[in-house]
Design an enzyme around this catalytic site. Structure first.
Site, PDB file in Angstrom:
ATOM      1  N   GLU A  92       9.904   6.431   1.716  1.00 60.71           N
ATOM      2  CA  GLU A  92      10.368   5.187   2.339  1.00 60.71           C
ATOM      3  C   GLU A  92      11.776   4.854   1.857  1.00 60.71           C
ATOM      4  O   GLU A  92      11.986   4.523   0.679  1.00 60.71           O
ATOM      5  CB  GLU A  92       9.428   4.030   2.004  1.00 60.71           C
ATOM      6  CG  GLU A  92       9.870   2.717   2.622  1.00 60.71           C
ATOM      7  CD  GLU A  92       9.010   1.534   2.209  1.00 60.71           C
ATOM      8  OE1 GLU A  92       9.441   0.388   2.478  1.00 60.71           O
ATOM      9  OE2 GLU A  92       7.940   1.746   1.618  1.00 60.71           O
ATOM     10  N   LYS A 222     -12.414   1.325  -5.436  1.00 63.63           N
ATOM     11  CA  LYS A 222     -11.451   1.644  -4.373  1.00 63.63           C
ATOM     12  C   LYS A 222     -11.345   0.527  -3.334  1.00 63.63           C
ATOM     13  O   LYS A 222     -10.964   0.775  -2.189  1.00 63.63           O
ATOM     14  CB  LYS A 222     -11.820   2.958  -3.661  1.00 63.63           C
ATOM     15  CG  LYS A 222     -12.012   4.162  -4.582  1.00 63.63           C
ATOM     16  CD  LYS A 222     -10.734   4.595  -5.264  1.00 63.63           C
ATOM     17  CE  LYS A 222     -10.828   5.988  -5.855  1.00 63.63           C
ATOM     18  NZ  LYS A 222     -11.817   6.139  -6.920  1.00 63.63           N
ATOM     19  N   ASP A 296      -4.972   8.397  -9.657  1.00 64.98           N
ATOM     20  CA  ASP A 296      -5.831   8.417  -8.470  1.00 64.98           C
ATOM     21  C   ASP A 296      -5.250   7.417  -7.472  1.00 64.98           C
ATOM     22  O   ASP A 296      -5.397   6.199  -7.636  1.00 64.98           O
ATOM     23  CB  ASP A 296      -7.256   8.030  -8.865  1.00 64.98           C
ATOM     24  CG  ASP A 296      -8.235   8.136  -7.703  1.00 64.98           C
ATOM     25  OD1 ASP A 296      -7.794   8.139  -6.539  1.00 64.98           O
ATOM     26  OD2 ASP A 296      -9.450   8.186  -7.961  1.00 64.98           O
ATOM     27  N   HIS A 387      17.566  -2.120   5.228  1.00 60.05           N
ATOM     28  CA  HIS A 387      16.823  -1.056   5.897  1.00 60.05           C
ATOM     29  C   HIS A 387      17.712  -0.292   6.870  1.00 60.05           C
ATOM     30  O   HIS A 387      17.572   0.923   7.025  1.00 60.05           O
ATOM     31  CB  HIS A 387      15.601  -1.635   6.624  1.00 60.05           C
ATOM     32  CG  HIS A 387      14.416  -1.778   5.738  1.00 60.05           C
ATOM     33  ND1 HIS A 387      13.533  -0.747   5.517  1.00 60.05           N
ATOM     34  CD2 HIS A 387      13.976  -2.824   4.990  1.00 60.05           C
ATOM     35  CE1 HIS A 387      12.592  -1.150   4.671  1.00 60.05           C
ATOM     36  NE2 HIS A 387      12.839  -2.397   4.345  1.00 60.05           N
TER      37      HIS A 387
END
Length: 394
Positions: A92, A222, A296, A387
């Site tokens: 990104e 999660k 993770d 951006h």
């Protein structure tokens, strides 16, 4: 794996020695034949596949994610002290630049103060009984036998320690949360093994138990949840700083009072939309750090939930803080010992035993820098321009 099996569509695999370059080559050739796709760049890696058992199956190659460096990040922590250059793995545009800008602001303000407030990893079994009364009676028995249960659970692990067992009753069930400290490991597997041993001991010693499920979804593994926002999952870390008014105006091009007003609007918008936290984009920095250091990555679901708090002080300076109540990180085990991941942890001085709280403080400090940079860019109306400058790739 025979050629006949490959022709039948089964992915090639060697049951005796599957983690070799030859086996990876065979699987890529199989995938290319089946799909027509070229895996030229996937095949480029610098480590020996023999290090991968326990980390991946059916290995074919690597996903190369660009890593940018932000910093120096100045941390005034109890475990992390000094300047750190932070590796951020991302595709990104503007992300590294934004965190780097925030780090400059916080550095010139004297750095980020970090505190690890709590440390707990859960497994949450549910115990089922014929009626609510039996479930209630079991609740008392569980408290009375905590030391026995603790001994059984801890016999399965060198680093895990059972702190306590939370209890929540519903219908004819008792939901529990076994809370552990897990050393330098993230601890989900550790707590699963330890809690299974404890539950088997309970089943053998409490005859009225009808059934148990090792995980009831009360650990919310999660998943972001209110229970872990309040009670902690992983490391609970606070990063805070006081920013001089003039410095914010000079570097961020925004007035402190307008910045605080935007925070009030943001809090209301979050409340109206039903979010369970009011952070701006903590998932960006945490995900980039997780990928770089072998965490993770699915744990971003819990770890990115954050409480953002700020206030204008009587002298006009700006106090900011971020509280991350469910930061799940490791500096040992899992993917942390893989080749590039270990290098990135070593870059931070965080690889190996005794470093997990240091790493947690660095993560939290990085998040605070990103929160300030994005928040100021939105208020100063520089977000879209940034951006357009850094994030356009046609």
């Amino acid at each position: 794996m025979t050629e006949q099996a490959a022709r039948n569509g089964r992915i090639p695999r060697d049951r005796e020695n599957d983690y070799t370059r030859e086996q990876a080559d065979a699987r890529r050739a199989f995938a290319a034949e089946r799909t027509g796709a070229s895996l030229e760049h996937v095949s480029s890696y610098s480590f020996d596949p023999s290090i991968l058992p326990g980390n991946v199956e059916n290995f074919v190659g690597v996903a190369q994610v660009p890593i940018g460096l932000a910093g120096p990040l100045v941390v005034n922590g109890e475990h992390a002290n000094g300047e750190f250059y932070v590796p951020l793995a991302t595709a990104e545009g503007t992300l590294v630049a934004s965190y780097n800008r925030g780090m400059r602001l916080l550095r010139e303000a004297g750095g980020v103060t970090t505190t690890v407030v709590d440390d707990a990893m859960q497994r949450a079994p549910a115990f089922l009984f014929p009626s609510a009364r039996e479930a209630r009676d079991f609740s008392g028995w569980l408290r009375e036998h905590f030391e026995d249960i603790k001994g059984v659970a801890e016999s399965t692990t060198r680093s895990g320690k059972l702190r306590n067992i939370e209890q929540y009753s519903a219908s004819r069930m008792l939901f529990t949360r076994f809370n552990y400290t897990t050393g330098d490991a993230a601890g989900q597997n550790l707590t699963g093994k330890a809690t299974w041993a404890a539950c088997e001991w309970i089943k053998a010693n409490y005859p009225d138990l009808e059934h148990y499920f090792l995980e009831s979804n009360f650990a919310t593994d999660k998943k972001s949840s209110q229970v872990n926002m309040l009670n902690t999952r992983g490391k609970r870390v606070v990063a805070e700083a006081t920013l001089p008014r003039g410095l914010v105006e000079e570097l961020m091009h925004v007035d402190v009072d307008l910045l605080f007003r935007a925070r009030l609007v943001s809090n209301l918008g979050g409340f109206m939309s039903g979010v369970n936290n009011n952070g701006a984009h903590s998932a960006n920095g945490i995900t980039a750090l997780f990928i770089a250091t072998g965490q993770d990555v699915a744990n971003v679901a819990e770890s990115s939930a954050a409480f953002n708090y700020s206030e204008v002080l009587p002298n006009g300076d700006y106090y900011v803080s971020i509280t991350i109540p469910s930061l799940i990180v490791a500096t040992y085990g899992g993917g942390t010992g893989l080749a590039t991941q270990r290098e990135c942890l070593e870059l931070l001085g965080c690889f190996g035993a005794g470093k997990v709280h240091k790493f947690a403080e660095i993560v939290a400090a990085t998040v605070l820098c990103g929160e300030m940079s994005l928040g100021a860019a939105i208020v100063a109306e520089e977000w879209v321009k940034a951006h357009d400058l850094f994030g356009r790739n046609r």
